[in-house]
Design an enzyme around this catalytic site. Structure first.
Site, short mmCIF file in Angstrom:
data_model
loop_
_atom_site.label_atom_id
_atom_site.label_comp_id
_atom_site.label_asym_id
_atom_site.label_seq_id
_atom_site.Cartn_x
_atom_site.Cartn_y
_atom_site.Cartn_z
N GLU A 193 0.83 -1.20 0.00
CA GLU A 193 0.00 0.00 0.00
C GLU A 193 0.87 1.26 0.00
O GLU A 193 1.83 1.36 0.76
CB GLU A 193 -0.92 0.01 1.22
CG GLU A 193 -1.89 -1.16 1.29
CD GLU A 193 -2.96 -1.13 0.18
OE1 GLU A 193 -3.11 -0.08 -0.48
OE2 GLU A 193 -3.63 -2.16 -0.02
N ARG A 248 -17.94 -0.24 5.92
CA ARG A 248 -19.07 -0.86 5.20
C ARG A 248 -19.70 -1.97 6.02
O ARG A 248 -20.87 -2.31 5.83
CB ARG A 248 -18.59 -1.38 3.85
CG ARG A 248 -19.73 -1.53 2.90
CD ARG A 248 -19.26 -1.49 1.48
NE ARG A 248 -18.79 -2.80 1.07
CZ ARG A 248 -18.29 -3.03 -0.13
NH1 ARG A 248 -18.16 -2.06 -1.00
NH2 ARG A 248 -17.91 -4.23 -0.46
N CYS A 308 -8.05 -1.70 8.37
CA CYS A 308 -6.68 -1.75 7.85
C CYS A 308 -6.16 -0.36 7.53
O CYS A 308 -5.06 0.01 7.93
CB CYS A 308 -6.59 -2.65 6.61
SG CYS A 308 -6.71 -4.39 7.03
N HIS A 310 -1.34 -5.60 2.10
CA HIS A 310 -2.57 -6.38 2.05
C HIS A 310 -2.28 -7.72 1.39
O HIS A 310 -1.56 -7.78 0.39
CB HIS A 310 -3.65 -5.65 1.24
CG HIS A 310 -4.66 -4.96 2.09
ND1 HIS A 310 -4.96 -3.62 1.97
CD2 HIS A 310 -5.48 -5.44 3.09
CE1 HIS A 310 -5.91 -3.30 2.85
NE2 HIS A 310 -6.24 -4.38 3.53
N1 PCA Z 1 -8.58 -6.72 6.68
C1 PCA Z 1 -9.52 -5.65 6.93
C2 PCA Z 1 -9.44 -5.41 8.42
C3 PCA Z 1 -8.66 -6.53 8.99
C4 PCA Z 1 -8.12 -7.26 7.84
O1 PCA Z 1 -7.36 -8.22 7.89
C5 PCA Z 1 -9.27 -4.41 6.10
O2 PCA Z 1 -8.72 -4.54 4.97
O3 PCA Z 1 -9.60 -3.32 6.53
#
Ligand code: PCA
Length: 211
Positions: free
Chosen positions: A80, A90, A143, A164
């Site tokens: 990211e 959401r 996140c 991610h």
């Molecule tokens: N993914 C979510 C929150 C926790 C996770 O592992 C997100 O992308 O916000």
């Protein structure tokens, strides 16, 4: 002593597992140093995740902070690049909280860039045969909130960012889901950490998005 903080997340949204938290355990189990590696699995709650992260950063004063989370449906590991100062949930978090249109950190700028060498990490992941991309949105759920908070809390000189990861093959929600083996997800996080530790200046390679 150089210190790294690597975090993942607990399951959320009714899922049985979260590969980010599981992969962080794998990295910890294989870590050979010499840097100190601190790992944690954060709760998927707006309040709890960021207060834990701030505590960990204050206690360990890490040189590198990488938070990882699940982006179910993505086919690649996403490094990211930008955290937005916005919470717009959401779905409810694991506390049942669903904040809408709130700042992540009141009074802070609208966005912050990751201070990780994102292109060098992209290149290192690709060289290791791991499908990867630079991502320009970490969403507006927990996140992104943790990502923005990490950048807000990081003293100058700290390298901080967010990765991610896709579903793991071991815990896919359905047989058609895009996945990577959990071992590869762990390897991706370790490569991100090692690259952040060893890259002085980021590499200038294409990694932008057309749309
Ligand atoms: N993914 C979510 C929150 C926790 C996770 O592992 C997100 O992308 O916000």
């Amino acid at each position: 002593m150089t210190t790294v903080l690597l975090t993942g997340f607990e399951p959320f949204g009714g899922d049985a597992g979260n590969p980010s938290g599981e992969a962080v355990h794998l990295v910890a189990a294989h870590w050979a140093g010499p840097e100190v590696l601190v790992t944690a699995v954060l709760p998927v709650t707006f309040a709890g995740a960021t207060s834990r992260l701030r505590e960990l950063m204050a206690e360990h004063r890490p040189d590198v902070v990488i938070a990882a989370g699940l982006a179910g449906g993505r086919t690649r590991v996403g490094v990211e690049r930008v955290a937005v100062n916005l919470v717009d949930a959401r779905i409810p978090d694991n506390d049942g909280a669903q904040p809408i249109d709130e700042p992540s950190v009141a009074g802070a700028p609208a966005a912050r860039f990751a201070t990780l060498p994102v292109k060098a990490i992209l290149r290192a992941l690709e060289d290791a045969g791991i499908p990867a991309e630079v991502s320009y949105s970490a969403g507006t759920f927990v996140c992104n909130h943790v990502f923005f908070t990490a950048l807000d809390a990081a003293p100058p000189g700290t390298r901080a960012g967010f990765v991610h990861v896709p579903w793991s093959a071991e815990h896919a929600p359905d047989p058609d889901a895009a996945t990577l083996p959990l071992r590869e997800i762990g390897r991706a996080l370790e490569i991100a950490v090692r690259t952040a530790l060893t890259t002085a200046a980021d590499t200038s390679v294409p990694g932008g998005a057309l749309h």
